[in-house]
Design an enzyme around this catalytic site. Sequence first.
Site, PDB file in Angstrom:
ATOM      1  N   HIS A 173      33.441  30.862 -35.932  1.00 29.47           N
ATOM      2  CA  HIS A 173      33.758  30.062 -34.739  1.00 29.47           C
ATOM      3  C   HIS A 173      34.594  30.886 -33.745  1.00 29.47           C
ATOM      4  CE1 HIS A 173      34.912  26.088 -32.818  1.00 29.47           C
ATOM      5  NE2 HIS A 173      35.887  26.871 -32.371  1.00 29.47           N
ATOM      6  N   GLU A 174      35.657  31.496 -34.231  1.00 30.57           N
ATOM      7  CA  GLU A 174      36.542  32.239 -33.314  1.00 30.57           C
ATOM      8  C   GLU A 174      35.843  33.483 -32.765  1.00 30.57           C
ATOM      9  OE1 GLU A 174      38.941  30.675 -32.269  1.00 30.57           O
ATOM     10  OE2 GLU A 174      39.282  29.222 -33.866  1.00 30.57           O
ATOM     11  N   HIS A 177      33.632  32.575 -29.945  1.00 32.18           N
ATOM     12  CA  HIS A 177      34.404  32.513 -28.691  1.00 32.18           C
ATOM     13  C   HIS A 177      34.523  33.917 -28.107  1.00 32.18           C
ATOM     14  CE1 HIS A 177      35.547  28.363 -28.594  1.00 32.18           C
ATOM     15  NE2 HIS A 177      36.405  28.394 -29.603  1.00 32.18           N
ATOM     16  N   HIS A 183      32.850  25.574 -26.776  1.00 35.13           N
ATOM     17  CA  HIS A 183      32.554  24.511 -27.741  1.00 35.13           C
ATOM     18  C   HIS A 183      31.294  23.746 -27.344  1.00 35.13           C
ATOM     19  CE1 HIS A 183      37.070  24.655 -28.600  1.00 35.13           C
ATOM     20  NE2 HIS A 183      36.423  25.317 -29.534  1.00 35.13           N
ATOM     21  N   TYR A 229      32.811  20.255 -32.434  1.00 33.67           N
ATOM     22  CA  TYR A 229      33.944  19.584 -33.058  1.00 33.67           C
ATOM     23  C   TYR A 229      33.478  18.336 -33.827  1.00 33.67           C
ATOM     24  CZ  TYR A 229      37.923  22.156 -31.166  1.00 33.67           C
ATOM     25  OH  TYR A 229      38.884  23.097 -30.923  1.00 33.67           O
TER      26      TYR A 229
HETATM   27 ZN   LIG Z   1      37.092  26.815 -30.742  1.00 30.55          ZN
END
Ligand SMILES: [Zn+2]
Length: 305
Positions: A173-174, A177, A183, A229
Amino acid sequence: MIFLFAVLSVLLCSTHSYPIEGLFEKNNDYSGNTVEDDDFSVSTLIEKANVNVGKNLSEPLVMFGDIAVPTGFQNADPCTARGCLWRKSSDGNVYVPFRISNQFSQRERETIIQGLESFAQSTCIRFTPQRRQRDFVDIQSLSGCFSFVGRRGGGQVVSLSRQGCVFRSIIQHELLHALGFNHEQTRSDRDEHVRILLENVIPGMEHNFRKIETINLGTPYDYNSVMHYGRFAFSRNREPTIVPIPDPNVAIGRAEQMSPTDILRVNRLYQCNSTAFRRDRQPAQRNQFLQLMQMGDPGNVNVYL
Ligand SMILES: [Zn+2]
């Protein structure tokens, strides 16, 4: 210290939506429809790990849950001006230099390296140890899980706190980014796929649900994206904050690793040539990726970065 900042360029050039039902295995046993089910969603883990984010003034300002930003963010779109993609090598791969802080244990380090290597299994992204390269990802254990969006020039912190962030899903996930992705639930077309219940959001946390004019790369909205999320993200009252539409019972934000669509997006954003990846690992996932490639038409997608 004020950090300069690069955010994903958000010019939307063409949006397509493709039906993908039946392509992915569905698991209805564990839908994440209760607060307890949601305990291990990426966003819940990040939210828990980030309770102390912002208390240390030497660390970057973190907004949108886990995205590091400078002040003045709202008016800037530095990606389009400067380019926030990592550069492609003449061999078709994108080498992203990394450093891992010696704060981590050997075991944590191995988990992080496995997370970095997972990108090489299905994309042309190659995380490689930093040597003399100017731009690199600097993986440290600061007070939470967070990253800048896109390449920002020089060493850029990706924080994976030893207290709660060293998991495969969060590492991916990071790093997504850092590769330039936002997101899923902030996507430009999210209102067709989810309803945001701001009345259930912790006061002051509403910015996490702001919509962004993302480049969607001709890929469908994906409830199973590792960038999505969970249903109860930033809930103040144990009531949902994100509800899928039209079927409110569909599981969201349950990914334990990158979905085939996450992989497709990396490959489209970086224009990976499908022959560039290793063919010897995870054939099932690669086949799903190829299926998705056939459904879309990469030729229609213009990305201005
Ligand atoms: Zn995030």
